[in-house]
Scaffold this motif. Structure first.
Motif, PDB file in Angstrom:
ATOM      1  N   ALA A  79      31.495  44.398  95.792  1.00 14.37           N
ATOM      2  CA  ALA A  79      30.400  44.116  94.651  1.00 14.37           C
ATOM      3  C   ALA A  79      29.124  43.707  95.183  1.00 14.37           C
ATOM      4  O   ALA A  79      29.162  43.090  96.121  1.00 14.37           O
ATOM      5  N   VAL A  80      28.328  44.064  94.398  1.00 11.93           N
ATOM      6  CA  VAL A  80      26.709  43.639  94.696  1.00 11.93           C
ATOM      7  C   VAL A  80      26.672  42.298  94.956  1.00 11.93           C
ATOM      8  O   VAL A  80      26.090  41.831  95.754  1.00 11.93           O
ATOM      9  N   SER A  81      27.401  41.288  93.816  1.00  9.83           N
ATOM     10  CA  SER A  81      27.190  40.191  94.190  1.00  9.83           C
ATOM     11  C   SER A  81      27.984  39.507  95.508  1.00  9.83           C
ATOM     12  O   SER A  81      27.209  38.702  95.894  1.00  9.83           O
ATOM     13  N   GLY A 102      21.863  43.997  99.013  1.00  7.56           N
ATOM     14  CA  GLY A 102      22.928  44.280  97.673  1.00  7.56           C
ATOM     15  C   GLY A 102      22.427  45.937  97.155  1.00  7.56           C
ATOM     16  O   GLY A 102      23.184  46.423  96.443  1.00  7.56           O
ATOM     17  N   ALA A 103      21.241  46.387  97.342  1.00  7.16           N
ATOM     18  CA  ALA A 103      20.743  47.625  97.212  1.00  7.16           C
ATOM     19  C   ALA A 103      21.486  48.912  97.223  1.00  7.16           C
ATOM     20  O   ALA A 103      21.787  49.860  96.831  1.00  7.16           O
ATOM     21  N   GLY A 104      22.185  48.688  98.807  1.00  3.86           N
ATOM     22  CA  GLY A 104      23.152  49.669  98.980  1.00  3.86           C
ATOM     23  C   GLY A 104      24.356  49.914  98.370  1.00  3.86           C
ATOM     24  O   GLY A 104      24.931  50.849  98.289  1.00  3.86           O
ATOM     25  N   GLN A 105      24.997  48.749  98.114  1.00  4.31           N
ATOM     26  CA  GLN A 105      26.136  48.630  97.245  1.00  4.31           C
ATOM     27  C   GLN A 105      25.950  49.130  95.851  1.00  4.31           C
ATOM     28  O   GLN A 105      26.859  49.950  95.146  1.00  4.31           O
ATOM     29  N   ALA A 106      24.709  48.774  95.257  1.00  4.62           N
ATOM     30  CA  ALA A 106      24.219  49.434  93.854  1.00  4.62           C
ATOM     31  C   ALA A 106      24.363  50.835  93.862  1.00  4.62           C
ATOM     32  O   ALA A 106      24.739  51.420  92.790  1.00  4.62           O
ATOM     33  N   ALA A 107      23.722  51.254  94.729  1.00  5.74           N
ATOM     34  CA  ALA A 107      23.573  52.822  94.935  1.00  5.74           C
ATOM     35  C   ALA A 107      25.118  53.495  95.067  1.00  5.74           C
ATOM     36  O   ALA A 107      25.229  54.413  94.347  1.00  5.74           O
ATOM     37  N   LYS A 108      25.811  52.900  95.699  1.00  2.00           N
ATOM     38  CA  LYS A 108      27.169  53.432  95.878  1.00  2.00           C
ATOM     39  C   LYS A 108      27.815  53.391  94.597  1.00  2.00           C
ATOM     40  O   LYS A 108      28.572  54.262  94.356  1.00  2.00           O
ATOM     41  N   ILE A 109      27.972  52.169  93.994  1.00  2.00           N
ATOM     42  CA  ILE A 109      28.874  52.078  92.779  1.00  2.00           C
ATOM     43  C   ILE A 109      28.087  53.146  91.509  1.00  2.00           C
ATOM     44  O   ILE A 109      28.912  53.610  90.645  1.00  2.00           O
ATOM     45  N   CYS A 110      26.747  52.956  91.519  1.00  2.00           N
ATOM     46  CA  CYS A 110      26.222  53.893  90.611  1.00  2.00           C
ATOM     47  C   CYS A 110      26.517  55.548  90.845  1.00  2.00           C
ATOM     48  O   CYS A 110      26.924  56.116  89.599  1.00  2.00           O
ATOM     49  N   ASN A 111      26.659  55.843  92.025  1.00  2.00           N
ATOM     50  CA  ASN A 111      26.847  57.226  92.417  1.00  2.00           C
ATOM     51  C   ASN A 111      28.348  57.414  92.007  1.00  2.00           C
ATOM     52  O   ASN A 111      28.801  58.357  91.449  1.00  2.00           O
ATOM     53  N   VAL A 117      28.292  46.093  85.474  1.00  2.00           N
ATOM     54  CA  VAL A 117      27.933  46.500  84.150  1.00  2.00           C
ATOM     55  C   VAL A 117      28.209  45.108  83.422  1.00  2.00           C
ATOM     56  O   VAL A 117      27.262  44.736  82.592  1.00  2.00           O
ATOM     57  N   GLU A 118      29.336  44.390  83.561  1.00  2.00           N
ATOM     58  CA  GLU A 118      29.563  43.112  82.749  1.00  2.00           C
ATOM     59  C   GLU A 118      28.441  42.303  83.173  1.00  2.00           C
ATOM     60  O   GLU A 118      27.874  41.354  82.307  1.00  2.00           O
ATOM     61  N   GLU A 119      28.356  41.791  84.525  1.00  3.25           N
ATOM     62  CA  GLU A 119      27.553  40.811  84.914  1.00  3.25           C
ATOM     63  C   GLU A 119      26.166  40.818  84.537  1.00  3.25           C
ATOM     64  O   GLU A 119      25.231  40.123  84.343  1.00  3.25           O
ATOM     65  N   SER A 120      25.761  42.270  84.608  1.00 11.86           N
ATOM     66  CA  SER A 120      24.342  42.495  84.326  1.00 11.86           C
ATOM     67  C   SER A 120      24.050  43.061  82.865  1.00 11.86           C
ATOM     68  O   SER A 120      22.936  43.016  82.315  1.00 11.86           O
ATOM     69  N   GLY A 121      25.202  42.830  81.905  1.00  7.53           N
ATOM     70  CA  GLY A 121      25.041  43.276  80.537  1.00  7.53           C
ATOM     71  C   GLY A 121      24.452  44.716  80.198  1.00  7.53           C
ATOM     72  O   GLY A 121      23.491  44.911  79.289  1.00  7.53           O
ATOM     73  N   THR A 122      24.642  45.467  81.212  1.00 10.00           N
ATOM     74  CA  THR A 122      24.485  47.029  81.013  1.00 10.00           C
ATOM     75  C   THR A 122      25.320  47.706  80.012  1.00 10.00           C
ATOM     76  O   THR A 122      26.449  47.384  79.868  1.00 10.00           O
TER      77      THR A 122
END
Ligand code: NAD
Length: 298
Positions: free
Chosen positions: A95-97, A162-171, A252-257
């Motif tokens: 997880a990003v967090s 954390g940006a690497g993990q963010a890119a991975k899960i968004c992809n 998605v839940e943690e960020s409220g997206t």
């Protein structure tokens, strides 16, 4: 020190560590599994009796572990044992967090840290052609890229920790959602009398074009190398897709997206993995969709 410590020598970590050895690096390592240790030793890794022992004398530490909880517990064990200023690079998918927490702990212990999850699977790990999604300060990019180079086809700096993990899960959220969409389209086409090949020929050169169609095509035929032609042997396993979509859902839940499709994809892949799809390529979800469509047909 140009010694690299590699913790987590499994399906991905084993061949990654082997490529570092081939590139001439001194690699110490540790894994809790005996088989992983034996294989790594054969590949030239100096396997130690514990993670704390493996990091001794290392200038960099790479981790390739199953999840964020294990990552944090390994960091807890090794941060105090490593020489001050050690570069910690985590290549696991977490997880990003968790990635940010791990990096913060490393920095608080006097080290430097990056997240660098990968895409490319076991084949890419063996061939040394993984794509690394790097999350770290600008100042670490050059050193981290040089470290990853023997294992990489490409290293993309995505931003801060954390940006690497963010890119991975968004992809992978896109990949999961698009595989479901392509599978639904094939099954709907079947019901409407449209052949797989005709739909493929149109969509692959029209606006339906995507990786799920042209690389992991979920029906046998149009793409001879896709897992649909070899009994759904992965490829990219359903269990890993469910894991990555779970991480995306958490973010998605943690960020409220507002990510209705991504969240639904997680639900469908979680069910797919639980009901026998865990070890199959993720494209086999087309069979679930077809079965459910048969059951509800008029
Ligand atoms: P794996 O289960 O084969 O390897 C993980 C290894 O970590 C195992 O050998 C396990 O024994 C070891 N381990 C667990 N706890 C440990 C501890 N406390 N100390 C030392 N070693 C420990 O999994 P994998 O397929 O190699 O995946 C590793 C990571 O890479 C995961 O986060 C996964 O999501 C990610 N990933 C996998 C793929 C893939 O295709 N397999 C692709 C991209 C990303």
């Amino acid at each position: 020190s140009d010694q690299v410590a590699f913790i987590g020598l499994g399906n991905m970590g084993g061949p990654m560590a082997a490529n570092l050895v081939k590139a001439g690096r001194t690699v110490t390592g540790f894994d809790v599994g005996q088989e992983a240790c034996d294989k790594a030793r054969e590949a030239g890794v100096d396997v130690k009796g514990s993670a704390a022992e493996a990091v001794q004398g290392a200038g960099t530490v790479i981790t390739m572990l199953p999840n964020g909880a294990l990552l944090l517990s390994v960091y807890d064990e090794v941060l105090g044992a490593a020489a001050p200023g050690t570069l910690f690079v985590d290549c696991s998918t977490v997880a990003v967090s968790d990635a940010r927490q791990a990096a913060d702990l490393a920095v608080a212990a006097g080290h430097r840290a990056a997240d660098a999850p990968v895409s490319g699977g076991v084949g890419g790990a063996e061939a040394g052609t993984l794509t690394f999604m790097l999350g770290c300060d600008e100042a670490l990019v050059e050193q981290a890229t040089a470290l990853l180079d023997p294992m990489a086809g490409r290293v993309v700096h995505c931003g801060a920790s954390g940006a690497g993990q963010a890119a991975k899960i968004c992809n992978n959220m896109v990949l999961g959602a698009s595989m479901i969409a392509i599978s639904e389209a094939f099954v709907l086409g079947e019901k409407l009398g449209l052949t797989h090949q005709a739909f493929f020929d149109v969509a692959s050169t029209a606006s339906g074009q995507c990786w799920a169609l042209t690389t992991n095509c979920p029906v046998p035929g149009p793409v001879p190398t896709s897992p649909a032609n070899r009994d759904w042997k992965p490829g990219f396993a359903g269990a890993l897709m469910a894991k990555d979509l779970g991480l995306a859902r958490r973010a998605v839940e943690e960020s409220g997206t507002d990510a209705a499709v991504g969240s639904l994809a997680e639900e469908l892949y979680r069910r797919f993995a639980d009901e026998g799809g865990a070890g199959l390529d993720f494209s086999a979800i087309v069979n679930t969709i077809r079965e459910r469509s048969a059951a509800t047909a008029e």
